[in-house]
Design a protein around this motif. Structure first.
Motif, PDB file in Angstrom:
ATOM      1  N   TRP A  90      -2.076   3.477   2.044  1.00 32.21           N
ATOM      2  CA  TRP A  90      -1.935   3.128   0.624  1.00 32.21           C
ATOM      3  C   TRP A  90      -0.973   4.085  -0.060  1.00 32.21           C
ATOM      4  O   TRP A  90      -0.072   3.665  -0.790  1.00 32.21           O
ATOM      5  CB  TRP A  90      -3.308   3.148  -0.043  1.00 32.21           C
ATOM      6  CG  TRP A  90      -3.328   2.459  -1.363  1.00 32.21           C
ATOM      7  CD1 TRP A  90      -3.125   3.029  -2.592  1.00 32.21           C
ATOM      8  CD2 TRP A  90      -3.560   1.074  -1.606  1.00 32.21           C
ATOM      9  NE1 TRP A  90      -3.222   2.075  -3.572  1.00 32.21           N
ATOM     10  CE2 TRP A  90      -3.487   0.871  -2.989  1.00 32.21           C
ATOM     11  CE3 TRP A  90      -3.826  -0.016  -0.767  1.00 32.21           C
ATOM     12  CZ2 TRP A  90      -3.671  -0.380  -3.571  1.00 32.21           C
ATOM     13  CZ3 TRP A  90      -4.009  -1.257  -1.346  1.00 32.21           C
ATOM     14  CH2 TRP A  90      -3.928  -1.429  -2.734  1.00 32.21           C
ATOM     15  N   GLU A  91      -1.167   5.377   0.190  1.00 30.30           N
ATOM     16  CA  GLU A  91      -0.321   6.399  -0.430  1.00 30.30           C
ATOM     17  C   GLU A  91       1.135   6.245   0.006  1.00 30.30           C
ATOM     18  O   GLU A  91       2.048   6.251  -0.820  1.00 30.30           O
ATOM     19  CB  GLU A  91      -0.845   7.795  -0.073  1.00 30.30           C
ATOM     20  CG  GLU A  91       0.030   8.925  -0.575  1.00 30.30           C
ATOM     21  CD  GLU A  91       0.143   8.988  -2.089  1.00 30.30           C
ATOM     22  OE1 GLU A  91       1.216   9.431  -2.574  1.00 30.30           O
ATOM     23  OE2 GLU A  91      -0.801   8.595  -2.791  1.00 30.30           O
ATOM     24  N   ARG A  92       1.368   6.108   1.297  1.00 30.40           N
ATOM     25  CA  ARG A  92       2.750   6.006   1.801  1.00 30.40           C
ATOM     26  C   ARG A  92       3.447   4.747   1.291  1.00 30.40           C
ATOM     27  O   ARG A  92       4.610   4.780   0.904  1.00 30.40           O
ATOM     28  CB  ARG A  92       2.763   6.017   3.319  1.00 30.40           C
ATOM     29  CG  ARG A  92       2.471   7.361   3.908  1.00 30.40           C
ATOM     30  CD  ARG A  92       2.605   7.329   5.423  1.00 30.40           C
ATOM     31  NE  ARG A  92       1.977   8.503   5.991  1.00 30.40           N
ATOM     32  CZ  ARG A  92       1.166   8.476   7.027  1.00 30.40           C
ATOM     33  NH1 ARG A  92       0.886   7.348   7.638  1.00 30.40           N
ATOM     34  NH2 ARG A  92       0.642   9.586   7.491  1.00 30.40           N
ATOM     35  N   LEU A  93       2.735   3.624   1.334  1.00 31.83           N
ATOM     36  CA  LEU A  93       3.386   2.346   1.001  1.00 31.83           C
ATOM     37  C   LEU A  93       3.553   2.129  -0.497  1.00 31.83           C
ATOM     38  O   LEU A  93       4.409   1.346  -0.909  1.00 31.83           O
ATOM     39  CB  LEU A  93       2.617   1.195   1.641  1.00 31.83           C
ATOM     40  CG  LEU A  93       2.703   1.159   3.172  1.00 31.83           C
ATOM     41  CD1 LEU A  93       1.700   0.161   3.747  1.00 31.83           C
ATOM     42  CD2 LEU A  93       4.118   0.828   3.636  1.00 31.83           C
ATOM     43  N   THR A  94       2.751   2.802  -1.329  1.00 32.20           N
ATOM     44  CA  THR A  94       2.940   2.661  -2.779  1.00 32.20           C
ATOM     45  C   THR A  94       3.826   3.767  -3.347  1.00 32.20           C
ATOM     46  O   THR A  94       4.175   3.723  -4.522  1.00 32.20           O
ATOM     47  CB  THR A  94       1.591   2.644  -3.537  1.00 32.20           C
ATOM     48  OG1 THR A  94       0.882   3.858  -3.281  1.00 32.20           O
ATOM     49  CG2 THR A  94       0.769   1.430  -3.185  1.00 32.20           C
ATOM     50  N   SER A  95       4.211   4.734  -2.523  1.00 33.18           N
ATOM     51  CA  SER A  95       5.030   5.843  -3.021  1.00 33.18           C
ATOM     52  C   SER A  95       6.429   5.372  -3.407  1.00 33.18           C
ATOM     53  O   SER A  95       6.920   4.362  -2.921  1.00 33.18           O
ATOM     54  CB  SER A  95       5.118   6.941  -1.964  1.00 33.18           C
ATOM     55  OG  SER A  95       5.849   6.499  -0.847  1.00 33.18           O
ATOM     56  N   ASP A  96       7.029   6.111  -4.285  1.00 28.98           N
ATOM     57  CA  ASP A  96       8.431   5.898  -4.679  1.00 28.98           C
ATOM     58  C   ASP A  96       8.744   4.477  -5.126  1.00 28.98           C
ATOM     59  O   ASP A  96       9.758   3.895  -4.730  1.00 28.98           O
ATOM     60  CB  ASP A  96       9.378   6.285  -3.536  1.00 28.98           C
ATOM     61  CG  ASP A  96       9.272   7.755  -3.165  1.00 28.98           C
ATOM     62  OD1 ASP A  96       9.113   8.577  -4.090  1.00 28.98           O
ATOM     63  OD2 ASP A  96       9.342   8.075  -1.970  1.00 28.98           O
ATOM     64  N   GLY A  97       7.858   3.897  -5.927  1.00 32.28           N
ATOM     65  CA  GLY A  97       8.160   2.590  -6.502  1.00 32.28           C
ATOM     66  C   GLY A  97       7.337   1.435  -5.990  1.00 32.28           C
ATOM     67  O   GLY A  97       7.506   0.306  -6.450  1.00 32.28           O
ATOM     68  N   GLY A  98       6.433   1.661  -5.026  1.00 32.96           N
ATOM     69  CA  GLY A  98       5.534   0.593  -4.598  1.00 32.96           C
ATOM     70  C   GLY A  98       4.540   0.291  -5.709  1.00 32.96           C
ATOM     71  O   GLY A  98       4.374   1.086  -6.644  1.00 32.96           O
ATOM     72  N   GLU A  99       3.889  -0.858  -5.636  1.00 33.29           N
ATOM     73  CA  GLU A  99       2.945  -1.257  -6.676  1.00 33.29           C
ATOM     74  C   GLU A  99       1.619  -1.689  -6.089  1.00 33.29           C
ATOM     75  O   GLU A  99       1.581  -2.464  -5.127  1.00 33.29           O
ATOM     76  CB  GLU A  99       3.523  -2.413  -7.503  1.00 33.29           C
ATOM     77  CG  GLU A  99       4.731  -2.036  -8.308  1.00 33.29           C
ATOM     78  CD  GLU A  99       5.234  -3.172  -9.171  1.00 33.29           C
ATOM     79  OE1 GLU A  99       4.482  -4.134  -9.418  1.00 33.29           O
ATOM     80  OE2 GLU A  99       6.389  -3.099  -9.586  1.00 33.29           O
ATOM     81  N   THR A 107       2.490  -3.928  -2.872  1.00 39.60           N
ATOM     82  CA  THR A 107       3.887  -4.251  -2.582  1.00 39.60           C
ATOM     83  C   THR A 107       4.621  -2.931  -2.441  1.00 39.60           C
ATOM     84  O   THR A 107       4.524  -2.080  -3.331  1.00 39.60           O
ATOM     85  CB  THR A 107       4.510  -5.092  -3.712  1.00 39.60           C
ATOM     86  OG1 THR A 107       3.718  -6.260  -3.905  1.00 39.60           O
ATOM     87  CG2 THR A 107       5.934  -5.487  -3.389  1.00 39.60           C
ATOM     88  N   ASP A 108       5.327  -2.735  -1.335  1.00 37.25           N
ATOM     89  CA  ASP A 108       6.060  -1.481  -1.161  1.00 37.25           C
ATOM     90  C   ASP A 108       7.329  -1.503  -2.018  1.00 37.25           C
ATOM     91  O   ASP A 108       7.643  -2.499  -2.675  1.00 37.25           O
ATOM     92  CB  ASP A 108       6.330  -1.186   0.320  1.00 37.25           C
ATOM     93  CG  ASP A 108       7.311  -2.148   0.984  1.00 37.25           C
ATOM     94  OD1 ASP A 108       8.204  -2.708   0.318  1.00 37.25           O
ATOM     95  OD2 ASP A 108       7.177  -2.340   2.217  1.00 37.25           O
ATOM     96  N   ARG A 109       8.049  -0.407  -2.030  1.00 36.49           N
ATOM     97  CA  ARG A 109       9.224  -0.275  -2.901  1.00 36.49           C
ATOM     98  C   ARG A 109      10.356  -1.238  -2.554  1.00 36.49           C
ATOM     99  O   ARG A 109      11.306  -1.391  -3.318  1.00 36.49           O
ATOM    100  CB  ARG A 109       9.713   1.166  -2.900  1.00 36.49           C
ATOM    101  CG  ARG A 109      10.228   1.662  -1.570  1.00 36.49           C
ATOM    102  CD  ARG A 109      10.655   3.132  -1.698  1.00 36.49           C
ATOM    103  NE  ARG A 109      10.999   3.732  -0.457  1.00 36.49           N
ATOM    104  CZ  ARG A 109      10.300   4.697   0.134  1.00 36.49           C
ATOM    105  NH1 ARG A 109       9.214   5.164  -0.428  1.00 36.49           N
ATOM    106  NH2 ARG A 109      10.706   5.203   1.274  1.00 36.49           N
ATOM    107  N   PHE A 110      10.250  -1.913  -1.409  1.00 36.43           N
ATOM    108  CA  PHE A 110      11.262  -2.889  -1.013  1.00 36.43           C
ATOM    109  C   PHE A 110      10.839  -4.317  -1.345  1.00 36.43           C
ATOM    110  O   PHE A 110      11.576  -5.256  -1.090  1.00 36.43           O
ATOM    111  CB  PHE A 110      11.546  -2.770   0.488  1.00 36.43           C
ATOM    112  CG  PHE A 110      11.861  -1.365   0.903  1.00 36.43           C
ATOM    113  CD1 PHE A 110      13.048  -0.764   0.537  1.00 36.43           C
ATOM    114  CD2 PHE A 110      10.939  -0.629   1.624  1.00 36.43           C
ATOM    115  CE1 PHE A 110      13.325   0.546   0.889  1.00 36.43           C
ATOM    116  CE2 PHE A 110      11.205   0.680   1.988  1.00 36.43           C
ATOM    117  CZ  PHE A 110      12.402   1.267   1.615  1.00 36.43           C
ATOM    118  N   GLY A 111       9.619  -4.469  -1.868  1.00 35.35           N
ATOM    119  CA  GLY A 111       9.122  -5.793  -2.222  1.00 35.35           C
ATOM    120  C   GLY A 111       8.316  -6.479  -1.135  1.00 35.35           C
ATOM    121  O   GLY A 111       7.909  -7.631  -1.294  1.00 35.35           O
TER     122      GLY A 111
END
Length: 158
Positions: A90-99, A107-111
């Motif tokens: 959860w932490e890694r995939l929502t980091s730097d712009g994930g939602e 949703t990760d930072r790439f959508g």
């Protein structure tokens, strides 16, 4: 070779996505990278495709341009063994712009949409105790990141 491979369409940022995805799983690895040439549709030297494995599952990223975007209609579900794995992913995939989204979805930072699912939840939902399943369902519908301890309390009616 895996018979069916998930392909993810990107418009740039392929190297950044590869770095994120392979950092999320201990046994991840990039298996092949192809690059655009002077005669390609992309800039010469940029990644055209990248093949990689996450937890034994093969994927391919296509650096295809702005023609398509990601949608929650297709998501990657990860069955997690414990809360530590849920929390780390959860932490890694929502980091730097994930939602964060509801019910273990993000949703990760790439959508790209992901479902971070504790195996314990799947087991609880398969119970023959209809009231316990109803309580667990009510509990997870209120959550973003899934909390195994809370789900277990709901299952036991505590």
């Amino acid at each position: 070779m895996q018979k069916i491979v998930t392909n993810l369409w990107f418009d740039g940022r392929v190297e950044e996505a590869l770095e994120l995805y392979t950092s999320c799983f201990e046994d991840a690895r990039v298996t092949r990278i192809t690059r655009y040439t002077e005669s390609g549709m992309g800039k010469a030297g940029d990644i055209m495709t990248a093949e990689f494995e996450l937890a034994g599952q093969e994927f391919c990223i296509i650096n295809g341009g702005p023609h398509f975007t990601h949608s929650p209609a297709m998501s990657l579900a990860v069955n997690c063994v414990d809360q530590n794995e849920v929390d780390a992913l959860w932490e890694r995939l929502t980091s730097d712009g994930g939602e964060e989204s509801q019910c273990g979805w993000l949703t990760d930072r790439f959508g790209v949409s992901w479902q971070i699912v504790p195996i314990a939840l799947t087991e609880m939902l398969a119970s023959e105790d209809a009231k316990a399943v109803e309580r667990v369902t009510e509990a997870f519908l209120q959550m973003k990141k899934l909390d195994i301890a809370e789900l277990e309390r709901a299952f036991r009616d505590e």
